[in-house]
Motif scaffolding. Structure first.
Motif, PDB file in Angstrom:
ATOM      1  N   MET A 234       0.820  -1.201   0.000  1.00  0.00           N
ATOM      2  CA  MET A 234       0.000   0.000   0.000  1.00  0.00           C
ATOM      3  C   MET A 234       0.858   1.257   0.000  1.00  0.00           C
TER       4      MET A 234
ATOM      5  N   ALA B 154      -5.304   4.270  -1.645  1.00  0.00           N
ATOM      6  CA  ALA B 154      -6.125   3.633  -0.616  1.00  0.00           C
ATOM      7  C   ALA B 154      -7.547   4.189  -0.626  1.00  0.00           C
TER       8      ALA B 154
ATOM      9  N   TYR C 209      -3.219   4.814   6.286  1.00  0.00           N
ATOM     10  CA  TYR C 209      -2.380   4.795   5.082  1.00  0.00           C
ATOM     11  C   TYR C 209      -1.800   6.147   4.719  1.00  0.00           C
TER      12      TYR C 209
END
Length: 618
Positions: A310, A535, A581
């Motif tokens: 990610m 994300a 994130y």
């Protein structure tokens, strides 16, 4: 009528929807007191699969079984054993034959007895016999037990073998569970939980069994399987070509970045003035930050953990967005000669600002707002600052023939990204308002000197002094001459303080306006650098990919049949997506509290826009 049960497992809170009649004591009154509830997680893609063997895993420490695929006839039991053995070595998952699955069709009358005889070839603590009639939603389930020695502590397939099992089928979308990442309630890394819960074990089992899904019923191999990719594997020629080309491209970028790092680490660039100036220029700081980002995404090593993947994906998407916005800005700047218009506007704007400052200083040198200032100090400070403005106007007019060319080349930095263009704009503002910064420093130093002088002389009147070694105030006795000189200096500083304070206040307000404008620019740069766009897009387009938990709804409840529930994924909230994130970034502005900032401004300490929290002033 539904009831909501909240059950905390491994720091994760799951909302479970079941019928209230199912959880009441009256509904369970006809069950044996020692009856155990056996949960079977069954994939939706196998609801209409042909008769065969159930392949899956018993969850350790749980009364649960996960069905992953159905192996169809014809097959050889030895081939099934060898195939499962290979999968165990590849996936590190204890895959086994859980039982048989029967869906009666024409020409398969003896299939049920044949599958039941296979239970002796695949010995387990339990053998599940699942069957379904065409046209009915519910399954029939029979749990066959064997006389096997007790399994070690923690085994999940022979717990409480003397009791009658009550079965609950939990249907799940195998594709969504396969691709989802289960987070805990606090939004932490899904792989960092303290202890695996039942749902974490389920998600981990399905995700780790990916090699099982490579073989399906359309292959020419010895085994025919049904799973979530049986109706067509998810593949893309473009994605495969990108994967093949990513390795040489990453190696090329790595070589180029290594050469760039060697250039930055050259001895000539490590000289103190060059290093000091480059650390204060926003463009140099952003260049170093983007270099680290490019090194991260161009690394040929594979991202093993979910957080690493990610991070790379967010950096890559952020970099593409930054470059795209920068190219749009370049196309706007170099169209219709807007660079020339900016250059022609810049010099008159600088002259206007300088003229306004001259009028402000002349107002301060008179009787500002009716205040009576110290005439001598007022004239000295006013002429000193007016001379600086005169030097600054001369410097601007000296550079005016070259401003258009400078802006033309600086505008090309937007090709590297919008953040570079904003950083260049911040540096230009800092250079054009350098005289305001000098005024602020002069006024702050003079005001701070008088504040600390008055505080030291005030301690003298009280018989105190500051102990530098012990960093505290101690008692001290002074003679008459020291008190006389201290009184004289205190009087001088006190009567000169209003004039210095007024100049300090005016130039501090001007400096704060410039810092506020630069702060807006840096906040925009930080937003582009740190915003997890990938994300957020994943959460919007495929919300099941980032799961916070699951919820269950009743799918089918028939008399004399097991209860069927449908497991649905609860997507992670957008606020938790941003919190989990968001990429770390640099901050060019102090993170002190408002009280600490006001204290610094009151005592005259310099507030540097590039200083981090905890750093000391020069």
């Amino acid at each position: 009528m539904h009831a909501v049960l909240l059950a905390s497992q491994g720091n994760t809170c799951y909302a479970v929807h079941v019928l209230s009649s199912f959880v009441t004591r009256s509904a369970l009154g006809d069950w044996p007191q020692r009856a155990m509830v056996l949960k079977i997680f069954f994939p939706q893609c196998c609801n209409l699969a042909d008769s065969g063997l159930l392949v899956g895993r018993w969850l350790p420490g749980q009364q649960s079984a996960v069905v992953l695929a159905v192996i169809h006839f014809p097959f050889i039991p030895a081939q099934v054993k060898n195939y499962l053995g290979e999968l165990r070595s590849q996936t590190q998952v204890d895959l086994a034959v859980l039982g048989s699955w029967s869906l009666p069709k024409d020409g398969q009358e003896g299939m049920d007895s044949f599958l039941e005889d296979l239970s002796a070839i695949f010995p387990r603590g339990r053998w599940l016999k699942l069957s379904r009639e065409v046209g009915r939603r519910g399954f029939s389930c029979q749990v066959v037990r064997r006389d096997t020695p007790p399994a070690p502590e923690g085994a999940g397939d022979d717990t409480d073998c003397d009791a009658e099992d009550k079965v609950i089928f939990i249907h799940y979308d195998q594709r969504k569970v396969m691709l989802a990442e289960l987070h805990d309630a606090d939004g932490h890394d899904p792989g960092a939980q303290a202890g695996p819960s039942e749902l974490h074990e389920l998600f981990w089992t399905v995700a780790q069994s990916q090699p099982l899904y490579h073989l399906d019923r359309y292959d020419d191999g010895p085994l025919k399987l049904t799973h979530w990719q049986s109706d067509g594997r998810e593949a893309s020629i473009v994605a495969e070509l990108v994967k093949q080309a990513s390795v040489p491209v990453c190696l090329l970028f790595t070589c180029m970045l290594s050469l760039w790092n060697r250039l930055l680490n050259a001895s000539i660039l490590n000289v103190w003035p060059v290093r000091f100036v480059s650390s204060k220029l926003s463009t140099c700081v952003q260049l170093s930050y983007r270099t680290d980002h490019l090194q991260t995404i161009s690394s040929p090593s594979r991202a093993v953990r979910h957080t690493e993947f990610m991070r790379k994906a967010n950096i890559f998407v952020s970099f593409l967005l930054d470059v795209a916005l920068g190219l749009l800005l370049v196309s706007w700047l170099y169209r219709e000669n807007r660079i020339g218009w900016l250059a022609n506007t810049l010099v008159p704007a600088a002259d206007h600002v300088a003229k306004e400052l001259q009028e402000l200083l002349q107002w301060l040198m008179g009787v500002p707002a009716g205040l009576k200032m110290n005439r001598a100090l007022d004239q000295v400070l006013g002429r000193f600052f007016l001379y600086h403005i005169h030097l600054w106007i001369s410097y601007i007019h000296l550079l005016s023939p070259f401003i258009e060319m400078i802006l033309w080349y600086l505008g090309l930095t937007a090709c590297l990204g919008l953040t570079f263009a904003l950083s260049v704009l911040s540096d230009i503002v800092a250079l054009l308002t350098f005289h305001i910064y000098c005024f602020y420093v002069y006024g702050a130093r003079l005001y701070c000197l008088k504040i600390y002088g008055l505080s030291a002389l005030w301690r003298l009147f009280r018989g105190k002094k500051w102990n530098v070694l012990r960093q505290r105030v101690d008692s001290c006795s002074y003679d008459l001459d020291q008190l006389f000189i201290g009184t004289l200096l205190f009087t001088i500083l006190l009567f000169l303080l209003p004039t210095s304070a007024l100049y300090y206040l005016v130039f501090t307000l001007l400096r704060l306006v410039v810092v506020l404008f630069q702060g807006v620019i840096h906040l925009s740069v930080d937003l582009i650098n740190s915003f997890p766009l990938f994300a957020v897009g994943l959460r919007v387009c495929r919300p099941y990919r980032l799961a916070e938990g699951v919820k269950f709804r009743v799918l089918c409840k028939e008399s004399g049949k097991p209860l069927h529930l449908m497991m649905e994924i609860n997507p992670l909230k957008l606020s938790k997506v941003l919190k989990s994130y968001r990429m770390p970034t640099y901050s060019c502005y102090p993170r002190d509290s408002w009280w600490a900032l006001c204290k610094k401004l009151f005592v005259g300490e310099l507030v540097y826009p590039w200083r981090h929290k905890g750093s000391k002033a020069d």
